[in-house]
Design an enzyme around this catalytic site. Sequence first.
Site, PDB file in Angstrom:
ATOM      1  N   TYR A 128     108.037  58.127  60.197  1.00  0.00           N
ATOM      2  CA  TYR A 128     106.841  57.930  60.983  1.00  0.00           C
ATOM      3  C   TYR A 128     105.727  57.703  60.186  1.00  0.00           C
ATOM      4  O   TYR A 128     105.536  58.282  58.962  1.00  0.00           O
ATOM      5  CB  TYR A 128     106.494  59.372  61.775  1.00  0.00           C
ATOM      6  CG  TYR A 128     105.044  59.365  62.490  1.00  0.00           C
ATOM      7  CD1 TYR A 128     105.379  58.690  63.773  1.00  0.00           C
ATOM      8  CD2 TYR A 128     103.949  59.836  62.089  1.00  0.00           C
ATOM      9  CE1 TYR A 128     104.263  58.773  64.561  1.00  0.00           C
ATOM     10  CE2 TYR A 128     102.935  59.750  63.025  1.00  0.00           C
ATOM     11  CZ  TYR A 128     103.178  58.966  63.900  1.00  0.00           C
ATOM     12  OH  TYR A 128     101.756  59.085  64.955  1.00  0.00           O
ATOM     13  N   ASN A 216      99.495  63.875  61.944  1.00  0.00           N
ATOM     14  CA  ASN A 216      98.543  64.895  62.405  1.00  0.00           C
ATOM     15  C   ASN A 216      99.073  66.186  62.853  1.00  0.00           C
ATOM     16  O   ASN A 216     100.497  66.297  62.796  1.00  0.00           O
ATOM     17  CB  ASN A 216      97.439  64.389  63.302  1.00  0.00           C
ATOM     18  CG  ASN A 216      98.146  64.026  64.781  1.00  0.00           C
ATOM     19  OD1 ASN A 216      99.070  64.551  65.094  1.00  0.00           O
ATOM     20  ND2 ASN A 216      97.216  63.371  65.689  1.00  0.00           N
ATOM     21  N   GLN A 261      89.933  62.362  48.086  1.00  0.00           N
ATOM     22  CA  GLN A 261      90.871  63.114  48.956  1.00  0.00           C
ATOM     23  C   GLN A 261      89.956  63.757  50.412  1.00  0.00           C
ATOM     24  O   GLN A 261      90.731  63.591  51.382  1.00  0.00           O
ATOM     25  CB  GLN A 261      91.163  64.395  48.305  1.00  0.00           C
ATOM     26  CG  GLN A 261      92.528  63.920  47.413  1.00  0.00           C
ATOM     27  CD  GLN A 261      93.685  63.256  48.054  1.00  0.00           C
ATOM     28  OE1 GLN A 261      93.506  62.030  47.728  1.00  0.00           O
ATOM     29  NE2 GLN A 261      94.268  63.817  48.940  1.00  0.00           N
ATOM     30  N   HIS A 264      90.172  61.420  53.410  1.00  0.00           N
ATOM     31  CA  HIS A 264      91.296  61.182  54.416  1.00  0.00           C
ATOM     32  C   HIS A 264      91.104  61.845  55.701  1.00  0.00           C
ATOM     33  O   HIS A 264      91.401  61.347  56.716  1.00  0.00           O
ATOM     34  CB  HIS A 264      92.262  61.739  53.637  1.00  0.00           C
ATOM     35  CG  HIS A 264      93.269  61.011  52.643  1.00  0.00           C
ATOM     36  ND1 HIS A 264      94.128  60.161  53.342  1.00  0.00           N
ATOM     37  CD2 HIS A 264      93.319  61.113  51.393  1.00  0.00           C
ATOM     38  CE1 HIS A 264      94.802  59.269  52.166  1.00  0.00           C
ATOM     39  NE2 HIS A 264      94.471  60.186  50.962  1.00  0.00           N
ATOM     40  N   GLU A 330      99.009  69.995  47.014  1.00  0.00           N
ATOM     41  CA  GLU A 330      99.567  68.878  47.088  1.00  0.00           C
ATOM     42  C   GLU A 330      99.315  67.982  45.911  1.00  0.00           C
ATOM     43  O   GLU A 330     100.408  67.202  45.290  1.00  0.00           O
ATOM     44  CB  GLU A 330      99.027  68.201  48.428  1.00  0.00           C
ATOM     45  CG  GLU A 330      99.663  66.944  48.674  1.00  0.00           C
ATOM     46  CD  GLU A 330      99.005  66.304  50.018  1.00  0.00           C
ATOM     47  OE1 GLU A 330      99.420  65.347  50.583  1.00  0.00           O
ATOM     48  OE2 GLU A 330      97.633  66.495  50.051  1.00  0.00           O
ATOM     49  N   HIS A 331      98.099  67.802  45.632  1.00  0.00           N
ATOM     50  CA  HIS A 331      98.054  66.799  44.189  1.00  0.00           C
ATOM     51  C   HIS A 331      96.983  67.739  43.491  1.00  0.00           C
ATOM     52  O   HIS A 331      96.208  68.381  43.948  1.00  0.00           O
ATOM     53  CB  HIS A 331      96.957  65.768  44.672  1.00  0.00           C
ATOM     54  CG  HIS A 331      97.415  64.872  45.684  1.00  0.00           C
ATOM     55  ND1 HIS A 331      97.142  65.169  47.135  1.00  0.00           N
ATOM     56  CD2 HIS A 331      98.379  63.805  45.895  1.00  0.00           C
ATOM     57  CE1 HIS A 331      97.623  64.164  47.912  1.00  0.00           C
ATOM     58  NE2 HIS A 331      98.356  63.388  47.150  1.00  0.00           N
ATOM     59  N   ASP A 364      98.480  57.540  45.384  1.00  0.00           N
ATOM     60  CA  ASP A 364      98.623  57.199  46.719  1.00  0.00           C
ATOM     61  C   ASP A 364      99.306  55.775  46.803  1.00  0.00           C
ATOM     62  O   ASP A 364      99.875  55.379  47.855  1.00  0.00           O
ATOM     63  CB  ASP A 364      97.412  57.055  47.354  1.00  0.00           C
ATOM     64  CG  ASP A 364      96.790  58.501  47.653  1.00  0.00           C
ATOM     65  OD1 ASP A 364      97.487  59.519  47.549  1.00  0.00           O
ATOM     66  OD2 ASP A 364      95.435  58.643  47.792  1.00  0.00           O
ATOM     67  N   HIS A 423     140.552  87.784  57.110  1.00  0.00           N
ATOM     68  CA  HIS A 423     140.012  86.879  55.870  1.00  0.00           C
ATOM     69  C   HIS A 423     141.115  87.356  54.902  1.00  0.00           C
ATOM     70  O   HIS A 423     141.857  86.434  54.012  1.00  0.00           O
ATOM     71  CB  HIS A 423     138.912  87.262  55.384  1.00  0.00           C
ATOM     72  CG  HIS A 423     137.603  86.632  55.842  1.00  0.00           C
ATOM     73  ND1 HIS A 423     137.476  86.928  57.407  1.00  0.00           N
ATOM     74  CD2 HIS A 423     136.822  85.897  55.701  1.00  0.00           C
ATOM     75  CE1 HIS A 423     136.299  86.236  57.695  1.00  0.00           C
ATOM     76  NE2 HIS A 423     135.815  85.420  56.891  1.00  0.00           N
TER      77      HIS A 423
END
Length: 439
Positions: A128, A216, A261, A264, A330-331, A364, A423
């Site tokens: 995606y 999203n 950032q 975004h 994340e970063h 990126d 078993h």
Amino acid sequence: MELRLIDVRGTNPDYRAVVPRGAFDVEHAVAVVEPICAAVAERGEAALREFAAKFDGVEPEHLRVPVEELARCADELDADVRAALVESIRRRREVAQTEGTPALVRAEVAPGAVVETKTVPVSRVGLYVPGGLAPLASSVLMNVVPAQVAGVGSLAVATPPSREHGGLPSPTILALCHLLGVDEVYAVGGAQAIAMFAHGVPGLCEPVDLVTGPGNIYVVAAKRLLRGIVGIDSEAGPTEIAVLADDTADPAFVAADLISQAEHDPMAGSVLVTDSPELAASVNQLLAGQVAGLDNVVRIGTALAGPQSAVVLVDDLAQGLEVVDAYAAEHLEIHTRDAYEVAHRVRNAGAIFIGPWSPVPLGDYSAGSTHVLPTAGAARFQSGLTVRSFTKTVHLIHYDEAALREVGPTVEAFATAEHLPGHRAAITVRTAAEGVDRW
């Protein structure tokens, strides 16, 4: 335009409760996407067209983008953009070649007792690529390249249609698919794209085994809803950056990276962790001036003013490291003395950018690293999207008779302890002395 201050100096709080982070209510969104996903499962292409008109404002002539359109977009690429895409693909592919594991690893745990670990690629993957505020062509290569290196045999890309382009997705996205050799591309966005991949649509799209790529909150919600029907990479929330900096940091660099950032998404998080009040003040003073010259002023301002963004003042580097490990960004950028050494003391981050010349936007696009990374603190337990994300491992167990007889009593004792006589019997029927009635 200033980041709010969170002062944890002289304290030892639960940093996970202190660090800034915005709300991201995926469960609420699940209720919204459930009927969308059900409609795609039940009505297929008709539902996809209905949702394209409703959510994207355009109904594509072709839900599967014709191959000739992919080629046309590639032919019409600006030369500089083409060169940038080709170089970014090269760098990402070179790093991806280092990310896999051997196809077969053999362990002989005792004479005649062999367990092999076989690594195999997922058969079919749906990738995606978001449209929305910014059509992220870079996400194409970040998903496609590691999947190709992993050996995935069947790749399909879904990305939203655009009114601006007559129902076709972003031309740059289509061009990049062509450059990468991906010709199965769908003009389908949002939760309906995830449902299409999970359930398949007769005559249009075969179901996939794994769905990857950011999106999203409704894309994330669809992944949560359909997980189990299809594999997913992660539930990615809004993007985020943390910068760990001391008094050696260049405030202009730090301000620019926090802004990058925030650009975004209005929900993007920008966090500065520093033991230098002077640096914090300088960065705050620079923000407004740097933002003023950009196109996305409102979006950036909303993100920087939100509860997910702040300056966290700490006593020293040691406390700063505790804060960034709790945040699990994340970063994460490191702007300190001995930045490389400091970076290796960090436990939790999606990706770490070391020193003043390694800003997040480099990652990126063209660093060669992945930019599909865990958000919302998931870097405490999760990795970014790499070649390994597109593979699975299978154990092959091969014991000969002597090896089973040698370990048999261990298995029988374990089975007895767990009250599972069946078993135990599966071992005993093979290892009982000759002459004993096994039936």
